[in-house]
Design a protein around this motif. Structure first.
Motif, PDB file in Angstrom:
ATOM      1  N   LYS A   6      12.700 -31.466  -6.229  1.00  0.00           N
ATOM      2  CA  LYS A   6      13.649 -30.694  -5.435  1.00  0.00           C
ATOM      3  C   LYS A   6      15.088 -31.177  -5.677  1.00  0.00           C
ATOM      4  O   LYS A   6      15.365 -32.379  -5.578  1.00  0.00           O
ATOM      5  CB  LYS A   6      13.293 -30.850  -3.960  1.00  0.00           C
ATOM      6  N   GLY A   7      15.987 -30.270  -6.041  1.00  0.00           N
ATOM      7  CA  GLY A   7      17.405 -30.587  -6.230  1.00  0.00           C
ATOM      8  C   GLY A   7      17.744 -31.174  -7.583  1.00  0.00           C
ATOM      9  O   GLY A   7      18.925 -31.393  -7.895  1.00  0.00           O
ATOM     10  N   LYS A   8      16.723 -31.447  -8.436  1.00  0.00           N
ATOM     11  CA  LYS A   8      16.977 -32.067  -9.732  1.00  0.00           C
ATOM     12  C   LYS A   8      17.262 -31.007 -10.794  1.00  0.00           C
ATOM     13  O   LYS A   8      16.795 -29.879 -10.728  1.00  0.00           O
ATOM     14  CB  LYS A   8      15.765 -32.899 -10.186  1.00  0.00           C
ATOM     15  N   GLY A   9      18.004 -31.424 -11.855  1.00  0.00           N
ATOM     16  CA  GLY A   9      18.228 -30.606 -13.039  1.00  0.00           C
ATOM     17  C   GLY A   9      19.115 -29.411 -12.778  1.00  0.00           C
ATOM     18  O   GLY A   9      19.541 -29.142 -11.643  1.00  0.00           O
ATOM     19  N   ILE A  10      19.394 -28.693 -13.882  1.00  0.00           N
ATOM     20  CA  ILE A  10      20.229 -27.485 -13.762  1.00  0.00           C
ATOM     21  C   ILE A  10      19.493 -26.439 -12.930  1.00  0.00           C
ATOM     22  O   ILE A  10      20.081 -25.744 -12.102  1.00  0.00           O
ATOM     23  CB  ILE A  10      20.567 -26.948 -15.168  1.00  0.00           C
ATOM     24  N   ALA A  11      18.166 -26.375 -13.125  1.00  0.00           N
ATOM     25  CA  ALA A  11      17.377 -25.396 -12.363  1.00  0.00           C
ATOM     26  C   ALA A  11      17.494 -25.676 -10.866  1.00  0.00           C
ATOM     27  O   ALA A  11      17.656 -24.748 -10.051  1.00  0.00           O
ATOM     28  CB  ALA A  11      15.918 -25.446 -12.796  1.00  0.00           C
ATOM     29  N   GLY A  12      17.400 -26.967 -10.505  1.00  0.00           N
ATOM     30  CA  GLY A  12      17.493 -27.344  -9.093  1.00  0.00           C
ATOM     31  C   GLY A  12      18.844 -26.969  -8.511  1.00  0.00           C
ATOM     32  O   GLY A  12      18.933 -26.504  -7.360  1.00  0.00           O
ATOM     33  N   GLU A  13      19.908 -27.155  -9.337  1.00  0.00           N
ATOM     34  CA  GLU A  13      21.248 -26.823  -8.873  1.00  0.00           C
ATOM     35  C   GLU A  13      21.410 -25.316  -8.689  1.00  0.00           C
ATOM     36  O   GLU A  13      21.952 -24.847  -7.669  1.00  0.00           O
ATOM     37  CB  GLU A  13      22.287 -27.339  -9.884  1.00  0.00           C
ATOM     38  N   VAL A  14      20.902 -24.543  -9.670  1.00  0.00           N
ATOM     39  CA  VAL A  14      21.006 -23.073  -9.568  1.00  0.00           C
ATOM     40  C   VAL A  14      20.219 -22.554  -8.370  1.00  0.00           C
ATOM     41  O   VAL A  14      20.655 -21.625  -7.671  1.00  0.00           O
ATOM     42  CB  VAL A  14      20.518 -22.415 -10.887  1.00  0.00           C
ATOM     43  N   TYR A  15      19.076 -23.173  -8.117  1.00  0.00           N
ATOM     44  CA  TYR A  15      18.248 -22.751  -6.961  1.00  0.00           C
ATOM     45  C   TYR A  15      19.011 -22.929  -5.651  1.00  0.00           C
ATOM     46  O   TYR A  15      18.922 -22.095  -4.747  1.00  0.00           O
ATOM     47  CB  TYR A  15      16.943 -23.561  -6.939  1.00  0.00           C
ATOM     48  N   VAL A  16      19.827 -24.025  -5.618  1.00  0.00           N
ATOM     49  CA  VAL A  16      20.577 -24.303  -4.391  1.00  0.00           C
ATOM     50  C   VAL A  16      21.856 -23.464  -4.315  1.00  0.00           C
ATOM     51  O   VAL A  16      22.167 -22.849  -3.293  1.00  0.00           O
ATOM     52  CB  VAL A  16      20.920 -25.802  -4.292  1.00  0.00           C
ATOM     53  N   THR A  17      22.622 -23.435  -5.456  1.00  0.00           N
ATOM     54  CA  THR A  17      23.935 -22.760  -5.416  1.00  0.00           C
ATOM     55  C   THR A  17      23.828 -21.249  -5.586  1.00  0.00           C
ATOM     56  O   THR A  17      24.754 -20.517  -5.260  1.00  0.00           O
ATOM     57  CB  THR A  17      24.833 -23.293  -6.550  1.00  0.00           C
ATOM     58  N   LYS A  18      22.704 -20.796  -6.151  1.00  0.00           N
ATOM     59  CA  LYS A  18      22.455 -19.366  -6.396  1.00  0.00           C
ATOM     60  C   LYS A  18      23.464 -18.796  -7.397  1.00  0.00           C
ATOM     61  O   LYS A  18      23.765 -17.594  -7.371  1.00  0.00           O
ATOM     62  CB  LYS A  18      22.487 -18.573  -5.080  1.00  0.00           C
ATOM     63  N   GLN A  19      24.006 -19.673  -8.247  1.00  0.00           N
ATOM     64  CA  GLN A  19      24.977 -19.251  -9.252  1.00  0.00           C
ATOM     65  C   GLN A  19      24.379 -19.441 -10.646  1.00  0.00           C
ATOM     66  O   GLN A  19      23.774 -20.483 -10.920  1.00  0.00           O
ATOM     67  CB  GLN A  19      26.255 -20.095  -9.146  1.00  0.00           C
ATOM     68  N   LEU A  20      24.570 -18.445 -11.532  1.00  0.00           N
ATOM     69  CA  LEU A  20      24.071 -18.526 -12.911  1.00  0.00           C
ATOM     70  C   LEU A  20      24.785 -19.646 -13.682  1.00  0.00           C
ATOM     71  O   LEU A  20      25.990 -19.869 -13.491  1.00  0.00           O
ATOM     72  CB  LEU A  20      24.289 -17.185 -13.601  1.00  0.00           C
ATOM     73  N   VAL A  21      24.063 -20.380 -14.521  1.00  0.00           N
ATOM     74  CA  VAL A  21      24.669 -21.414 -15.370  1.00  0.00           C
ATOM     75  C   VAL A  21      24.310 -21.119 -16.824  1.00  0.00           C
ATOM     76  O   VAL A  21      23.133 -20.966 -17.154  1.00  0.00           O
ATOM     77  CB  VAL A  21      24.180 -22.830 -14.999  1.00  0.00           C
ATOM     78  N   ASN A  22      25.348 -21.004 -17.683  1.00  0.00           N
ATOM     79  CA  ASN A  22      25.138 -20.756 -19.121  1.00  0.00           C
ATOM     80  C   ASN A  22      25.560 -22.027 -19.870  1.00  0.00           C
ATOM     81  O   ASN A  22      26.739 -22.275 -20.081  1.00  0.00           O
ATOM     82  CB  ASN A  22      25.979 -19.548 -19.558  1.00  0.00           C
ATOM     83  N   SER A  23      24.603 -22.865 -20.271  1.00  0.00           N
ATOM     84  CA  SER A  23      24.906 -24.143 -20.926  1.00  0.00           C
ATOM     85  C   SER A  23      24.825 -23.962 -22.447  1.00  0.00           C
ATOM     86  O   SER A  23      23.816 -23.478 -22.971  1.00  0.00           O
ATOM     87  CB  SER A  23      23.892 -25.222 -20.525  1.00  0.00           C
ATOM     88  N   GLN A  24      25.902 -24.380 -23.132  1.00  0.00           N
ATOM     89  CA  GLN A  24      25.882 -24.264 -24.599  1.00  0.00           C
ATOM     90  C   GLN A  24      25.114 -25.424 -25.215  1.00  0.00           C
ATOM     91  O   GLN A  24      24.542 -25.310 -26.294  1.00  0.00           O
ATOM     92  CB  GLN A  24      27.314 -24.210 -25.124  1.00  0.00           C
ATOM     93  N   ASP A  25      25.101 -26.584 -24.533  1.00  0.00           N
ATOM     94  CA  ASP A  25      24.332 -27.719 -25.036  1.00  0.00           C
ATOM     95  C   ASP A  25      23.697 -28.423 -23.837  1.00  0.00           C
ATOM     96  O   ASP A  25      24.155 -29.472 -23.384  1.00  0.00           O
ATOM     97  CB  ASP A  25      25.256 -28.688 -25.794  1.00  0.00           C
ATOM     98  N   ALA A  26      22.643 -27.840 -23.362  1.00  0.00           N
ATOM     99  CA  ALA A  26      22.014 -28.347 -22.145  1.00  0.00           C
ATOM    100  C   ALA A  26      21.448 -29.741 -22.346  1.00  0.00           C
ATOM    101  O   ALA A  26      21.415 -30.552 -21.409  1.00  0.00           O
ATOM    102  CB  ALA A  26      20.905 -27.395 -21.692  1.00  0.00           C
ATOM    103  N   GLY A  27      21.005 -30.031 -23.599  1.00  0.00           N
ATOM    104  CA  GLY A  27      20.401 -31.337 -23.865  1.00  0.00           C
ATOM    105  C   GLY A  27      21.368 -32.470 -23.566  1.00  0.00           C
ATOM    106  O   GLY A  27      20.956 -33.564 -23.197  1.00  0.00           O
ATOM    107  N   SER A  28      22.703 -32.193 -23.760  1.00  0.00           N
ATOM    108  CA  SER A  28      23.697 -33.231 -23.505  1.00  0.00           C
ATOM    109  C   SER A  28      24.266 -33.166 -22.095  1.00  0.00           C
ATOM    110  O   SER A  28      25.088 -34.006 -21.713  1.00  0.00           O
ATOM    111  CB  SER A  28      24.852 -33.091 -24.506  1.00  0.00           C
ATOM    112  N   ASP A  29      23.885 -32.148 -21.337  1.00  0.00           N
ATOM    113  CA  ASP A  29      24.410 -31.970 -19.971  1.00  0.00           C
ATOM    114  C   ASP A  29      23.769 -33.029 -19.077  1.00  0.00           C
ATOM    115  O   ASP A  29      22.526 -33.129 -19.011  1.00  0.00           O
ATOM    116  CB  ASP A  29      24.064 -30.560 -19.474  1.00  0.00           C
ATOM    117  N   PRO A  30      24.581 -33.847 -18.378  1.00  0.00           N
ATOM    118  CA  PRO A  30      24.019 -34.899 -17.523  1.00  0.00           C
ATOM    119  C   PRO A  30      23.132 -34.347 -16.397  1.00  0.00           C
ATOM    120  O   PRO A  30      22.297 -35.053 -15.846  1.00  0.00           O
ATOM    121  CB  PRO A  30      25.254 -35.593 -16.952  1.00  0.00           C
TER     122      PRO A  30
END
Lengths: 111, 544
Positions: free
Chosen positions: B65-89
């Protein structure tokens, strides 16, 4: 059942006493036939001393009502109370036969 | 392709099948390496991944719960388009993911139902482009909307199924609970028993009981288990079973002692501070007496020649609390015509829309109105008054009412008659006893006698039979009169055809049959080779 007949001026009063059931039909029928032949102005059947009446008795009343009206004689009933009145009402004879509270009113023809 | 997907979504009935189809088609549409849907686990809020990758397609891979980009999108309800997700903290790679997938570009979109986020959808690594475009963002959001609507529909379906299952289970529970209650209407010798039972919900804690205890004595009563719903219903089942198993003891011991014994058994069985209120009676018709023992319920009413009044009795605490309580009963006379009425507090405490309680006056008024009513009419009359009083108000509690009446011994059940006019008087005398026993009013008594006389007069005139058997019984709030003979009978169809409405014109006949049709609530004319039977039924309630 006991049946007696008396006259007041030109009105015949057929007085019944006791339980007016199938066993009483012959005596009542005979009394009504006698009065029909007497050609009186009105025949009043007094039920004030009757404790039970069934439809064979009412059928005799209806039969004489039919014959009497053809000959200009009036038929009325009087003294209906309690169970006798309930019996009279359920066969709906009041639709065409006058019912008076007392014999005196029936003789006078005024309710 | 979107139309095809929408059609499939609209007809989907299985979530796993649906998700697999969505993932497969969305991967084609998005032209990417992997597509995933992450749905929340209701138990802990983790996101459970379903993906087009077989290795992670088992539903076992989770994002806390709350982890990763997916966890953040689930909470913020905002789309995230990452060009290099592997390097995203923010990127979270579950340790259980053994797929070997190297994440580069990743598009993560919320699955929204209005303001509520139902889950997250991800597209990973475009096949022919380095990054996901704005057009891809629109596409995944369109997919997301479709999926959200479908998930909502499936959720509603699942809820409806669950609700139906619950309703079915409650209906079954209600039937099971009813099986613990005896018939609401009974006659044991000269004692009539009539009950009204109204649980506030599907199942309840109220109950009533009656048992032949032996030695001519009858144990009856009502009870109220504290609480409502299934726990109360289970205690009710336990109590009625226990009472049934101990009822025979009432034949040889005082009611107070019996209640003490019942209390001791219940104290060993009741849990969690539960208890049971019971008002019990033991009727001894041979001695014209009744024992009363009240334990936590309203004072019973008794009726004698002076009308209805509260029973004089000592109160006792409810059962199941302390085994040391000594229960005391009292004994009263219960002569012919005497009545006892026991009831639970749900009868008294129901409120109408003005906030008045039934006990404030309406109960006494109903009893007064029914003072001379026949046994069968009293309980139904009070129940009608009670239900009418609380029209449109929510019933607060289960409600139970039980009446016992010590009736006069029934008249002779049958008489044999000669079919001749002189014998009709005897038949009328027989019926007179039964209309008096059923307490019909004077007018109705006369009509019932008349109706029977009409049948027998017709037998004398038309049936050509020497004798007839006349019998009667008062049962289930009805007077049932039966006439059997071996002469010429008629059927119900012939009866209907022969009934003639009174008139002064020429009639074929049938005035007597018309009277019969008007007087009785039910008639049944049967003829057979073995003889003919006429049954005439008059409801006792209709007379009051």
């Amino acid at each position: 059942m006991k049946v007696t007949v008396r006259k007041e001026k030109d009105v015949s009063i057929v007085e019944l006493e006791g339980e007016a059931d199938l066993a009483a039909v012959p005596a009542f029928q005979q009394a009504m036939q006698t009065e029909a032949k007497a050609r009186t102005r009105r025949v009043v059947v007094d039920f004030s001393k009757v404790t039970f009446v069934n439809t064979p008795i009412w059928a005799v009343v209806v039969e004489h009502y039919q014959h009497a009206t053809e000959k200009g004689t009036e038929i009325a009933v009087a003294g209906l109370n309690g169970r006798v009145e309930a019996s009279f009402n359920i066969v709906r004879l009041g639709d065409f036969i006058d019912a008076f509270p007392t014999v005196a009113e029936a003789v006078a023809g005024k309710k | 392709m979107l139309i095809d997907v929408a059609r499939r979504l609209s007809s989907a009935g299985d979530l796993d099948e649906l998700v697999d189809h969505i993932l497969k088609r969305s991967r084609e549409v998005m032209d990417c390496e992997v597509c995933s849907i992450l749905l929340p686990d209701a138990a802990n809020g983790d996101l459970i991944i379903r993906s087009t990758l077989d290795a992670v397609g088992s539903g076992q891979v989770r994002v806390p719960k709350g982890k990763g980009i997916a966890g953040e999108v689930y909470v913020t309800k905002q789309l995230v388009n990452s060009q290099d997700a592997g390097s995203d903290p923010r990127h979270f790679k579950p340790s259980s993911d053994k797929s070997g997938l190297v994440t580069r570009a990743m598009l993560t979109a919320p699955l929204l139902d209005g303001g509520r986020c139902l889950g997250v959808m991800q597209a990973i690594n475009p096949q022919h482009e380095p990054f996901f475009s704005e057009q891809d963002e629109e596409m995944i959001q369109t997919f997301g909307s479709l999926i959200a609507v479908t998930l909502m529909r499936l959720d509603a379906q699942r809820k409806a199924i669950r609700d139906a299952e619950v309703r079915q289970e409650m209906s079954l529970a209600r039937e099971i609970q009813k099986s613990f209650l005896p018939s609401p209407s009974a006659r044991i010798g000269s004692v009539g028993i009539e009950a009204f039972y109204h649980p506030a919900s599907d199942v309840g804690g109220d109950f009533y009981f009656w048992h032949e205890a032996g030695d001519g004595k009858i144990l009856v009563g009502v009870g109220d288990v504290c609480g409502k719903g299934l726990p109360a219903a289970l205690d009710m089942a336990r109590s009625t079973t226990l009472i049934a198993s101990m009822a025979h003891l009432c034949a040889t011991m005082p009611l107070g002692g019996w209640m003490s014994a019942l209390n001791a058994r219940l104290c060993g069985a009741m849990r969690a501070g539960r208890f049971i209120a019971i008002n019990a009676l033991v009727i001894d018709p041979a001695r014209d007496s009744v024992q009363l023992c009240g334990a936590g319920l309203p004072t019973p009413k008794v009726r004698d020649a002076g009308g209805w009044r509260d029973a004089l009795m000592q109160g006792n605490p409810p059962l199941g609390i302390s085994p040391r309580v000594v229960y005391r009963s009292s004994e009263h006379g219960l002569g012919t015509g005497g009545r006892c009425l026991v009831f639970t507090d749900g009868i008294l405490e129901v409120q109408n829309r003005r906030g008045e309680h039934f006990e404030d006056g309406a109960f006494a008024l109903a009893l007064e109105h029914l003072a001379d009513a026949a046994h069968g009419a009293v309980v139904s009359g009070i129940a009608d008054a009670w239900q009418g009083f609380a029209t449109d108000a929510a019933y607060e509690d289960d409600a139970t009412l039980l009446l016992i009446t010590h009736e006069a011994p029934a008249p002779p059940a049958a008489v044999s008659l000669k079919c001749e006019p002189g014998a009709l008087k005897d038949a009328r005398a027989f019926i007179e006893q039964w209309v008096a026993h059923c307490r019909f009013d004077e007018k109705t008594s006369g009509l019932v006698v008349l109706g029977c006389d009409e049948v027998l007069s017709n037998l004398c005139k038309h049936a050509c039979c020497a004798t007839a058997a006349l019998s009667a019984e008062a049962l289930d709030g009805e007077l049932r009169i039966r006439i059997q003979h071996h002469g010429e009978g008629i059927t119900n169809e012939e009866f209907q055809r022969l009934v003639s409405v009174p008139s002064h014109g020429d009639r074929v006949g049938g005035l007597g049959l018309y009277v019969i049709s008007q007087i009785f609530d039910r008639t049944d004319f049967r003829k057979g080779e073995g003889g003919s039977t006429i049954e005439l039924v008059k409801r006792v309630e209709a007379m009051q």
